[in-house]
Structures are given as C-alpha cells and as structure tokens.
Scaffold this motif. Sequence first.
Motif, mmCIF file in Angstrom:
data_model
loop_
_atom_site.group_PDB
_atom_site.id
_atom_site.type_symbol
_atom_site.label_atom_id
_atom_site.label_comp_id
_atom_site.label_asym_id
_atom_site.label_seq_id
_atom_site.Cartn_x
_atom_site.Cartn_y
_atom_site.Cartn_z
ATOM 1 N N ARG A 8 0.831 -1.206 0.000
ATOM 2 C CA ARG A 8 0.000 0.000 0.000
ATOM 3 C C ARG A 8 0.865 1.256 0.000
ATOM 4 O O ARG A 8 0.602 2.212 -0.728
ATOM 5 C CB ARG A 8 -0.922 -0.001 1.220
ATOM 6 N N ALA A 9 1.908 1.244 0.821
ATOM 7 C CA ALA A 9 2.802 2.398 0.906
ATOM 8 C C ALA A 9 3.523 2.628 -0.416
ATOM 9 O O ALA A 9 3.716 3.767 -0.862
ATOM 10 C CB ALA A 9 3.810 2.192 2.035
ATOM 11 N N PHE A 10 3.924 1.507 -1.090
ATOM 12 C CA PHE A 10 4.634 1.603 -2.352
ATOM 13 C C PHE A 10 3.762 2.243 -3.432
ATOM 14 O O PHE A 10 4.178 3.193 -4.102
ATOM 15 C CB PHE A 10 5.077 0.204 -2.803
ATOM 16 N N PHE A 11 2.528 1.740 -3.576
ATOM 17 C CA PHE A 11 1.640 2.260 -4.612
ATOM 18 C C PHE A 11 1.168 3.677 -4.298
ATOM 19 O O PHE A 11 0.965 4.495 -5.189
ATOM 20 C CB PHE A 11 0.446 1.328 -4.818
ATOM 21 N N HIS A 12 1.009 3.982 -3.024
ATOM 22 C CA HIS A 12 0.634 5.338 -2.639
ATOM 23 C C HIS A 12 1.751 6.319 -2.994
ATOM 24 O O HIS A 12 1.494 7.407 -3.515
ATOM 25 C CB HIS A 12 0.355 5.394 -1.132
ATOM 26 N N ARG A 13 3.005 5.906 -2.747
ATOM 27 C CA ARG A 13 4.140 6.752 -3.076
ATOM 28 C C ARG A 13 4.257 6.938 -4.580
ATOM 29 O O ARG A 13 4.520 8.026 -5.067
ATOM 30 C CB ARG A 13 5.418 6.128 -2.514
ATOM 31 N N LYS A 14 4.018 5.866 -5.353
ATOM 32 C CA LYS A 14 4.087 5.952 -6.799
ATOM 33 C C LYS A 14 3.043 6.922 -7.340
ATOM 34 O O LYS A 14 3.287 7.708 -8.256
ATOM 35 C CB LYS A 14 3.874 4.567 -7.429
ATOM 36 N N LYS A 15 1.850 6.866 -6.743
ATOM 37 C CA LYS A 15 0.774 7.756 -7.174
ATOM 38 C C LYS A 15 1.145 9.203 -6.908
ATOM 39 O O LYS A 15 0.950 10.093 -7.737
ATOM 40 C CB LYS A 15 -0.525 7.385 -6.456
ATOM 41 N N ASP A 16 1.688 9.488 -5.741
ATOM 42 C CA ASP A 16 2.078 10.845 -5.383
ATOM 43 C C ASP A 16 3.221 11.352 -6.243
ATOM 44 O O ASP A 16 3.344 12.550 -6.500
ATOM 45 C CB ASP A 16 2.490 10.913 -3.907
ATOM 46 N N ASP A 17 4.102 10.404 -6.689
ATOM 47 C CA ASP A 17 5.258 10.794 -7.484
ATOM 48 C C ASP A 17 4.932 11.011 -8.961
ATOM 49 O O ASP A 17 5.777 11.490 -9.710
ATOM 50 C CB ASP A 17 6.351 9.728 -7.381
ATOM 51 N N ALA A 18 3.709 10.645 -9.383
ATOM 52 C CA ALA A 18 3.339 10.797 -10.789
ATOM 53 C C ALA A 18 3.353 12.279 -11.177
ATOM 54 O O ALA A 18 2.936 13.136 -10.395
ATOM 55 C CB ALA A 18 1.944 10.217 -11.024
ATOM 56 N N PRO A 19 3.885 12.591 -12.360
ATOM 57 C CA PRO A 19 3.953 14.000 -12.764
ATOM 58 C C PRO A 19 2.567 14.631 -12.858
ATOM 59 O O PRO A 19 1.622 13.998 -13.333
ATOM 60 C CB PRO A 19 4.624 13.954 -14.139
ATOM 61 N N LYS A 20 2.455 15.841 -12.373
ATOM 62 C CA LYS A 20 1.192 16.564 -12.432
ATOM 63 C C LYS A 20 1.240 17.567 -13.575
ATOM 64 O O LYS A 20 2.205 18.326 -13.696
ATOM 65 C CB LYS A 20 0.942 17.291 -11.110
ATOM 66 N N PRO A 21 0.208 17.570 -14.424
ATOM 67 C CA PRO A 21 0.227 18.515 -15.545
ATOM 68 C C PRO A 21 0.160 19.950 -15.050
ATOM 69 O O PRO A 21 -0.382 20.228 -13.973
ATOM 70 C CB PRO A 21 -1.040 18.144 -16.340
ATOM 71 N N PRO A 22 0.721 20.879 -15.810
ATOM 72 C CA PRO A 22 0.690 22.287 -15.391
ATOM 73 C C PRO A 22 -0.722 22.852 -15.479
ATOM 74 O O PRO A 22 -1.583 22.317 -16.193
ATOM 75 C CB PRO A 22 1.621 22.959 -16.406
ATOM 76 N N LEU A 23 -0.950 23.931 -14.775
ATOM 77 C CA LEU A 23 -2.232 24.631 -14.852
ATOM 78 C C LEU A 23 -2.279 25.401 -16.169
ATOM 79 O O LEU A 23 -1.462 26.288 -16.410
ATOM 80 C CB LEU A 23 -2.385 25.585 -13.670
ATOM 81 N N LEU A 24 -3.226 25.025 -17.021
ATOM 82 C CA LEU A 24 -3.302 25.607 -18.360
ATOM 83 C C LEU A 24 -4.214 26.828 -18.390
ATOM 84 O O LEU A 24 -5.273 26.850 -17.758
ATOM 85 C CB LEU A 24 -3.829 24.585 -19.362
ATOM 86 N N GLY A 25 -3.796 27.812 -19.163
ATOM 87 C CA GLY A 25 -4.631 28.981 -19.403
ATOM 88 C C GLY A 25 -4.754 29.227 -20.889
ATOM 89 O O GLY A 25 -3.869 28.861 -21.667
ATOM 90 N N ILE A 26 -5.863 29.850 -21.283
ATOM 91 C CA ILE A 26 -6.050 30.205 -22.690
ATOM 92 C C ILE A 26 -6.404 31.676 -22.774
ATOM 93 O O ILE A 26 -7.246 32.182 -22.025
ATOM 94 C CB ILE A 26 -7.118 29.323 -23.372
ATOM 95 N N ALA A 27 -5.723 32.391 -23.671
ATOM 96 C CA ALA A 27 -5.943 33.816 -23.899
ATOM 97 C C ALA A 27 -6.519 33.989 -25.300
ATOM 98 O O ALA A 27 -5.855 33.669 -26.295
ATOM 99 C CB ALA A 27 -4.640 34.593 -23.758
ATOM 100 N N LEU A 28 -7.739 34.487 -25.374
ATOM 101 C CA LEU A 28 -8.477 34.575 -26.626
ATOM 102 C C LEU A 28 -8.435 35.999 -27.172
ATOM 103 O O LEU A 28 -8.859 36.944 -26.510
ATOM 104 C CB LEU A 28 -9.922 34.125 -26.404
ATOM 105 N N GLY A 29 -7.930 36.138 -28.394
ATOM 106 C CA GLY A 29 -7.708 37.453 -28.966
ATOM 107 C C GLY A 29 -8.924 38.106 -29.574
ATOM 108 O O GLY A 29 -9.990 37.499 -29.741
ATOM 109 N N SER A 30 -8.752 39.375 -29.940
ATOM 110 C CA SER A 30 -9.816 40.180 -30.536
ATOM 111 C C SER A 30 -9.952 39.863 -32.018
ATOM 112 O O SER A 30 -9.049 39.294 -32.635
ATOM 113 C CB SER A 30 -9.498 41.660 -30.341
ATOM 114 N N GLY A 31 -11.110 40.280 -32.601
ATOM 115 C CA GLY A 31 -11.258 40.039 -34.037
ATOM 116 C C GLY A 31 -12.671 40.037 -34.559
ATOM 117 O O GLY A 31 -12.907 39.650 -35.699
#
Length: 281
Positions: A8-31
């Motif tokens: 349980r400790a091994f799999f819990h650690r593996k889950k926590d160590d998984a890379p987390k995606p960055p917080l994405l933002g979108i900027a929508l231009g004029s037109g």
Amino acid sequence: MGLLSRLRAFFHRKKDDAPKPPLLGIALGSGGAKGMAHLGALKAFEEEGITFSFVTGASIGSIVGALYAKGYSAADMVRIIESLNRREFSMRLRPFADMEFVERFLETYLDGDFSTLRLPFAAWVTDGERNEGFSLGYGKLARVCTASSAIPPFFRGVEIGGRRLYDGAFTNAVPADACRQLGAEVVIGIDLAAYARPDTERGRVARLFGTAYQKMLPVRYTEDCRTRGYRHADIMLRPALGEYTALDVSRTAMDRMFELGYEEAKARMEEIRALIARESK
C-alpha cells in the motif's frame, strides 16, 4: 510493517510521485466575427481532452472566454451565434451606438457576475481617459464583456466604476499576461489578426479611410497592442484568417473561419502536448 502495508505504501508513493500537468490557461484574442475561429479551436481541444483552468480574452475573445468559463461547449456557442439575428445586429451598427442591445443579448447566456463562473476569468479593457489597458475580473459579466468589445466608431464606451471603457484590443489584443496573473503556468494564445493585411497592401482609398478612422477614435492603439501577447504566451495559435475581416458575418465565411481555427489547433496539438509533458511536475 507487513507485506500488505508495504505494498500500500509503495503504490501510494508511486501515485504521489506521478507527474502533475501544469495549470493551463487560454488567452483569446480580438477580431469580431473572426471569433468563430476561437470556437473551432475550442472544439479541437475538447476532442483532445485538453481543458483549461484559467481564461482571459479581449473583445470577442472576452465574450467567448466568459461563455467557456461559464461552462458552455464549443457546440453550445455555435448555437448561440446561430440564435443571433445578424441582420438586426448589422442594422444597429451606426457611429457610436449604445451597446445596451448587445448587453441584453449576452445577459441571456452570461447572467450574473463573475462569482457565477466555473473557472477564473478576466476580460481585458481599455480606459478611454488614460488610454491604458487593464484586466477586469469582477462585476456584471455581460456588461464587462460589452466594455471589452466596445470598439469605436461603431460603439461608444461602456461606463463601469466611473470609467469609460473601450475595446481591449487597443492595448492588449491577446491578453496572455493577464492569464498568467490569474495563475496559469502554461498559456496558449489565439491571435485572430496574425495574417491581417498590412497597410502597404491596401488600396489608396482604404488607407485614407483608415487615417480618417484613426482620427475619429476616442482611444488609440498602443505600440505593443499586437505583440504583447506573444511575449507572455507559451504557444500562439495563428489561424489563417487573412482573407476575412471582423465584419464577415455571412454563413459561408463564419463556417470557414470556424474550420480554420479547428485546423490550426489540430495542427499544433503535438507541440501543445509536448509542452504540457515538458512542464509537468
């Protein structure tokens, strides 16, 4: 520690160590009408399972951005556009018209204030008195979006908090920096004017009209209004909209602009995914 506890400790650690995606933002231009390309790009992101945590926009980008932050899908927004009486809208385009009719239309879909949104969102506006832009993330949604879209000479400015506000494109056409200020770690921008025809390629009459138009404006374009977004976006999508204008509201033109936004997002998707993977923690 027993075997089960160690597993349980091994799999819990593996889950926590998984890379987390960055917080994405979108900027929508004029037109203006070219905002249909925003909807095409958003459809492409939906198909790829890419969602955004922060949204900013200027002018038509503020309207699309607010709808996205409210929870509307690309298909929902297409239906909203189709419900608009484009003939009536065009008839109201007279010099320095009041934007109240636009606000009333938007209130049908953007009721309430910013607290009703599912995602953090801000619209870029231009202060007419100071000719300075700023990010506006509070107040009545429909009114803020009309202020961000109030482009003279078609519309007069919108008063909010004692200030007369105009189209955000005058100072920041693709507000990627505002998206970072909200908390985005990676920002995708969409520039609807990347392939606009330069003045040198326009006819003499068109250039003279452009000069007269500039003199009529109560606000002025800042020197970096078009380039500012590029300094702060990680990737800038550039739909090939050169043959279209902000006033092309025919069904054929709008359908094609939607397709061009979709195609540009799809063509850059591998690059976007690579960036997300690279920025994952």
